[in-house]
Design a protein around this motif. Structure first.
Motif, PDB file in Angstrom:
ATOM      1  N   ASP A 100      13.785   0.227  13.814  1.00 41.00           N
ATOM      2  CA  ASP A 100      12.276   0.696  13.508  1.00 41.00           C
ATOM      3  C   ASP A 100      12.235   1.504  12.235  1.00 41.00           C
ATOM      4  O   ASP A 100      11.079   1.980  12.174  1.00 41.00           O
ATOM      5  N   THR A 101      13.108   2.056  11.614  1.00 38.04           N
ATOM      6  CA  THR A 101      13.160   2.926  10.806  1.00 38.04           C
ATOM      7  C   THR A 101      13.708   2.067   9.326  1.00 38.04           C
ATOM      8  O   THR A 101      14.762   2.095   9.195  1.00 38.04           O
ATOM      9  N   ALA A 102      12.652   2.412   8.200  1.00 39.65           N
ATOM     10  CA  ALA A 102      13.100   1.741   6.788  1.00 39.65           C
ATOM     11  C   ALA A 102      12.862   2.811   6.024  1.00 39.65           C
ATOM     12  O   ALA A 102      12.002   3.745   6.114  1.00 39.65           O
ATOM     13  N   PHE A 103      13.668   2.751   4.785  1.00 35.50           N
ATOM     14  CA  PHE A 103      13.040   3.601   3.671  1.00 35.50           C
ATOM     15  C   PHE A 103      13.342   2.673   2.193  1.00 35.50           C
ATOM     16  O   PHE A 103      14.396   1.795   2.494  1.00 35.50           O
ATOM     17  N   LEU A 105       6.122  -4.313   6.918  1.00 34.29           N
ATOM     18  CA  LEU A 105       6.748  -3.070   7.421  1.00 34.29           C
ATOM     19  C   LEU A 105       5.732  -1.885   7.188  1.00 34.29           C
ATOM     20  O   LEU A 105       5.235  -1.729   6.182  1.00 34.29           O
ATOM     21  N   LEU A 106       5.438  -1.140   8.509  1.00 33.25           N
ATOM     22  CA  LEU A 106       4.478  -0.178   8.339  1.00 33.25           C
ATOM     23  C   LEU A 106       5.216   1.220   8.098  1.00 33.25           C
ATOM     24  O   LEU A 106       6.013   1.552   8.777  1.00 33.25           O
ATOM     25  N   ASP A 107       4.482   2.092   7.355  1.00 34.08           N
ATOM     26  CA  ASP A 107       4.864   3.575   7.509  1.00 34.08           C
ATOM     27  C   ASP A 107       6.339   3.932   7.041  1.00 34.08           C
ATOM     28  O   ASP A 107       7.170   4.513   7.747  1.00 34.08           O
ATOM     29  N   ASP A 108       6.717   2.933   6.143  1.00 37.20           N
ATOM     30  CA  ASP A 108       8.215   3.253   5.338  1.00 37.20           C
ATOM     31  C   ASP A 108       8.280   4.266   4.576  1.00 37.20           C
ATOM     32  O   ASP A 108       7.469   4.911   3.931  1.00 37.20           O
ATOM     33  N   ALA A 151       4.741   4.076   2.883  1.00 35.83           N
ATOM     34  CA  ALA A 151       4.228   2.849   2.202  1.00 35.83           C
ATOM     35  C   ALA A 151       4.357   1.682   3.191  1.00 35.83           C
ATOM     36  O   ALA A 151       5.017   1.773   4.264  1.00 35.83           O
ATOM     37  N   THR A 152       3.302   0.692   3.090  1.00 31.08           N
ATOM     38  CA  THR A 152       3.426  -0.578   3.584  1.00 31.08           C
ATOM     39  C   THR A 152       3.942  -1.579   2.903  1.00 31.08           C
ATOM     40  O   THR A 152       3.532  -1.765   1.528  1.00 31.08           O
ATOM     41  N   GLU A 170       0.739  -1.182  -0.173  1.00 33.99           N
ATOM     42  CA  GLU A 170      -0.101  -0.212   0.044  1.00 33.99           C
ATOM     43  C   GLU A 170       0.980   1.263   0.155  1.00 33.99           C
ATOM     44  O   GLU A 170       1.954   1.121   0.587  1.00 33.99           O
ATOM     45  N   VAL A 171       0.371   2.190  -0.630  1.00 34.76           N
ATOM     46  CA  VAL A 171       1.103   3.485  -0.588  1.00 34.76           C
ATOM     47  C   VAL A 171      -0.002   4.787  -0.361  1.00 34.76           C
ATOM     48  O   VAL A 171      -1.143   4.604  -0.472  1.00 34.76           O
ATOM     49  N   ASN A 172       0.527   5.533   0.673  1.00 36.00           N
ATOM     50  CA  ASN A 172      -0.525   6.334   1.340  1.00 36.00           C
ATOM     51  C   ASN A 172       0.347   7.779   1.925  1.00 36.00           C
ATOM     52  O   ASN A 172       1.138   7.769   2.492  1.00 36.00           O
TER      53      ASN A 172
END
Length: 95
Positions: free
Chosen positions: A79-82, A47-50, A36-37, A30-32
């Motif tokens: 906890d942080t990915a891109f 992975l949520l809120d990348d 992205a998820t 998903e892209v928001n």
């Protein structure tokens, strides 16, 4: 450029933290907006809120991946990915 994160500072902090950088191949679920998820292909939890943009720049480069395409998620911390690489891109915008 008040309010932005300096990439050099982030890299220095990573070097000081002794945390290991790693990446996973994922499918875009998903892209928001600017996040992205992602669903890792190895079966790990989503992975949520990348992040799709860095920091809070007034003119960020926003690269939007195609849903269901493959990407590489690189972790700056546990906890942080891109998204660092894209197989398909929906759009590119300088905002």
């Amino acid at each position: 450029m008040a309010g932005t994160q300096d990439l050099g500072d982030l890299i220095r902090k990573l070097g000081e933290s002794n945390e290991e950088l790693y990446s996973l191949v994922c499918k875009v679920a998903e892209v928001n907006g600017t996040a992205a998820t992602l669903a890792p292909l190895n079966g790990d939890a989503n992975l949520l809120d990348d992040k799709l943009v860095a920091g809070t720049s007034e003119t960020p480069l926003l690269i939007t991946p195609v849903v269901d395409s493959l990407v590489i998620a690189t972790f700056l911390s546990k906890d942080t990915a891109f998204i660092s690489l894209y197989s398909e891109i929906e759009s590119v915008a300088i905002r």
